[in-house]
Scaffold this active site. Structure first.
Site, PDB file in Angstrom:
ATOM      1  N   TYR A   1       3.960  -5.717   8.333  1.00  0.00           N
ATOM      2  CA  TYR A   1       3.752  -3.859   7.852  1.00  0.00           C
ATOM      3  C   TYR A   1       3.802  -3.035   9.310  1.00  0.00           C
ATOM      4  CZ  TYR A   1       1.089   0.314   6.512  1.00  0.00           C
ATOM      5  OH  TYR A   1       0.342   1.091   5.572  1.00  0.00           O
TER       6      TYR A   1
ATOM      7  N   GLU B   1       4.888   5.201   7.494  1.00  0.00           N
ATOM      8  CA  GLU B   1       4.497   3.926   7.023  1.00  0.00           C
ATOM      9  C   GLU B   1       6.800   3.120   6.941  1.00  0.00           C
ATOM     10  OE1 GLU B   1       2.064   2.060   3.173  1.00  0.00           O
ATOM     11  OE2 GLU B   1       4.116   2.248   2.880  1.00  0.00           O
TER      12      GLU B   1
END
Ligand code: GDP
Ligand code: MN
Length: 379
Positions: free
Chosen positions: A101, A189
């Site tokens: 992530y 993101e």
């Protein structure tokens, strides 16, 4: 403004962030014709502006050519968290090894962007925070100098056991920082960022939220606005603040503070809000009517809760809007409306709605409680 995966990746590619090859199609027919543009095997992804598509059946890995059409068709028939699928991404399947992530968000407390990273990608950051809170690496980014290379190396050493990805990772991360600043984003993101057997890094999923306050500096954002989800766009045109959520209670409130309090209370009574809709501080029946129209387009909504603390927003105006909405026949009969209208002209409001099925309750607590019961089939 949230950008969908397709646009987000387009921006990523401009900055040199490696993304799998992909095309966006708007129908089964278009997908059938263009699939050869992307190498086999494919990944088909519903292009909707919500996360967790994977879990909702919105991501399909197609390993057999003959299964392409049936998968594409079923995706176009899908509704994810209330949003019908109108666009599908066809991308090249990446043989991934690890999912990580990576994100940058604005930290309002620090008044700086902050880099978040975790070696456990693929699940939402909220889930990572719950399941593996210690795995989340945080680095504040200096707004003038950007991310220093020592910060890059530090993050790297916590994400990767092996040194071989360092150069690729540093380039990618610096590019991501650039995407954040140059596009005036509130959030960027990559989830998941993946490693492959060939030793490459890829951004498999992408999300960008642009800062609406910077809109006037970016005439090119018009293209993104056109692609924005219809309901959010309709609301914007009417001067309403609408945010799509996942639950079943459609709520109409006045003021962001009251909206937050309402959402909290809905959660407290064990239900979930379908949206955040703020009709703002000015008063007009038209706004309330429009708000109801927007909310009822969301197929997940099972109960409507109108929670107004009347000041400048007059309760009789809101009641008039509800009445006009009911008269227009657009309410699905099985969707009850629970209202708590207090403050300016509340008596008049009650009078206006006395012949209607609207359920009046005197306090916010009772109104939310009733709405929750109705969702659960009681009441
Ligand atoms: P999201 O569920 O909306 O976040 O959609 P993602 O695009 O992030 O995909 C969800 C999950 O599907 C990823 O975390 C991967 O596990 C898997 N996935 C997506 N694309 C690929 C791919 O090209 N190859 C492989 N092996 N898995 C993929
Ligand atoms: Mn994802």
């Amino acid at each position: 403004m949230k950008l969908d995966e397709f646009y987000s990746k387009e921006i990523f590619r401009k900055y040199g962030i490696p993304c799998p090859k992909e095309i966006l199609v708007h129908s089964v027919e278009e997908g059938r014709e263009r699939r050869e543009e992307v190498g086999f095997p494919w990944v088909l992804k519903a292009c909707v502006l919500v996360g967790g598509r994977g879990k909702a059946g919105g991501v399909r890995i197609v390993e057999k050519e003959e299964e392409f059409l049936s998968n594409l068709e079923s995706l176009f028939n899908l509704t994810i968290k209330g949003l019908p699928v109108k666009k599908v991404l066809i991308s090249e399947k990446v043989e991934l090894e690890k999912e990580l992530y990576l994100g940058i968000v604005l930290d309002r407390r620090l008044a700086k962007p902050i880099l978040l990273a975790s070696p456990f990608g693929g699940m939402d950051i909220e889930e990572i925070a719950q399941n593996k809170p210690k795995s989340i690496i945080k680095e504040a980014i200096d707004p003038l100098f950007g991310l220093f290379s020592y910060q890059c190396r530090k993050v790297y050493s916590q994400l990767f056991p092996e040194p071989s990805y360092l150069e690729q990772f540093s380039l990618l991360l610096q590019a991501l920082v650039k995407v954040f600043f140059e596009n005036e984003a509130n959030l960027v993101e990559i989830n998941p960022l993946v490693t492959t057997k060939e030793g490459k890094l890829f951004a498999l999923d992408a999300k960008i939220i642009l800062d609406d306050n910077a809109r006037f500096r970016h005439p090119d954002w018009e293209e993104y606005e056109k692609a924005e989800e219809e309901r959010e766009l309709m609301a914007k045109r009417e001067g309403l603040a609408y945010v799509q959520l996942d639950g079943e209670i459609g709520s109409i409130v006045n003021g962001a503070g009251l909206a937050m309090a309402t959402l909290d209370l809905i959660n407290k009574y064990g239900s979930r809000a379908a949206n955040f809709l703020d009709i703002g501080g000015s008063s007009s029946p038209q706004k309330a009517k429009k708000a109801l129209e927007i909310i009822t387009q969301d197929e997940k909504v099972r109960v409507i809760l109108v929670n107004i603390f009347g000041g400048i927003t007059r309760c009789d105006d809101v009641a008039q809007g509800i009445l006009e909405f009911l008269k227009s026949g657009r309410r699905k009969a099985e969707i009850p409306i629970v209202a708590r209208l207090v403050g300016t002209n509340e008596k008049e409001a009650k009078e206006i709605l006395k012949e209607t099925p609207v359920i009046f309750l005197p306090t916010m607590k009772e109104a939310v409680q009733r709405a929750s019961e109705l969702v659960k089939g009681g009441g």
